[in-house]
Design a protein around this motif. Sequence first.
Motif, mmCIF file in Angstrom:
data_model
loop_
_atom_site.group_PDB
_atom_site.id
_atom_site.type_symbol
_atom_site.label_atom_id
_atom_site.label_comp_id
_atom_site.label_asym_id
_atom_site.label_seq_id
_atom_site.Cartn_x
_atom_site.Cartn_y
_atom_site.Cartn_z
ATOM 1 N N PRO A 206 -40.319 -28.579 -0.735
ATOM 2 C CA PRO A 206 -40.209 -30.056 -0.756
ATOM 3 C C PRO A 206 -39.516 -30.588 -1.998
ATOM 4 O O PRO A 206 -38.805 -31.601 -1.924
ATOM 5 C CB PRO A 206 -41.668 -30.509 -0.681
ATOM 6 N N ASP A 207 -39.703 -29.917 -3.145
ATOM 7 C CA ASP A 207 -39.071 -30.377 -4.375
ATOM 8 C C ASP A 207 -37.562 -30.143 -4.374
ATOM 9 O O ASP A 207 -36.843 -30.707 -5.197
ATOM 10 C CB ASP A 207 -39.682 -29.669 -5.591
ATOM 11 N N GLY A 208 -37.083 -29.304 -3.462
ATOM 12 C CA GLY A 208 -35.660 -28.991 -3.418
ATOM 13 C C GLY A 208 -34.899 -29.722 -2.336
ATOM 14 O O GLY A 208 -33.691 -29.529 -2.185
ATOM 15 N N VAL A 209 -35.577 -30.579 -1.574
ATOM 16 C CA VAL A 209 -34.913 -31.318 -0.498
ATOM 17 C C VAL A 209 -34.089 -32.462 -1.099
ATOM 18 O O VAL A 209 -34.589 -33.263 -1.874
ATOM 19 C CB VAL A 209 -35.956 -31.876 0.498
ATOM 20 N N HIS A 210 -32.823 -32.524 -0.731
ATOM 21 C CA HIS A 210 -31.930 -33.565 -1.246
ATOM 22 C C HIS A 210 -31.938 -34.820 -0.385
ATOM 23 O O HIS A 210 -31.797 -35.927 -0.904
ATOM 24 C CB HIS A 210 -30.501 -33.030 -1.344
ATOM 25 N N VAL A 211 -32.075 -34.658 0.927
ATOM 26 C CA VAL A 211 -32.161 -35.799 1.838
ATOM 27 C C VAL A 211 -33.357 -35.584 2.766
ATOM 28 O O VAL A 211 -33.373 -34.630 3.547
ATOM 29 C CB VAL A 211 -30.881 -35.967 2.684
#
Length: 255
Positions: free
Chosen positions: A218-223
């Motif tokens: 979740p911390d790496g989701v950009h959109v």
Amino acid sequence: MDKVVSAPADAVADIPDAASLSVGGFGLSGVPNVLIAALHTQGATALSVVSNNCGVDGGGLGVLLAAGRIARVTGSYIGTNKEFARQYLGGELEVELVPQGTLAERLRAGGCGIPAFYTPAGVGTQVAEGGLPLRYGADGRVAVASPPKEVREFGGSAHVLEHGITTDFALVRAWKGDRHGNLVFRRAARNFNPLAAMAGRVTVAEVEHLVEPGDLDPDGVHVPGVFVQRVLPLTPTQAACKGMEKRTVRVEERG
């Protein structure tokens, strides 16, 4: 909610004539080529495109441009696209040139529901004062020029009022995406893609690697998936097919 569509044609089937599109990419990096090709086959015309640039001759959005499908472009530069320059100077295409950072913020603002904002970029130029050629006539004279914009002072400095951008559809390319529409972009291919995705009312993402919900950090989701309505998984061949705008090689050093 599973947002996966099985075929490129299905992903763009309902894009009508005269639709507005925000399209990700910078040059040929991170360009949704599969969706653009599908839209070319689908046949929609008189499109208004918002993108950093309009591809190159024969690549990216240049495919739609050469086919006469684009009526208006909002972007930050023309680049080396000779057909873009020809259509613009020949009066066939309306073009709104926007400072690159301003374009990025206009897309972000639109996606966040912010109708307008003030920026110092463009103060004292035709960006603020008006007069930029939006469309040329057949005689080479300016037929339509940009209007002046509101300027206000904040903290002793002048700022130009710019409006947020929203579009009917958005086409983007992501490195990874899950079935819920959460997207991750990779390195330089991230560029305008997250901003374009946020600005579209219906956002279609082609993804190089489709993963299951929960596989993405979740911390790496950009959109987040709330901005994305359709996910098109690419085949390995489609994912590997990436254009190169300019190829350079190192000159061999001889002793």
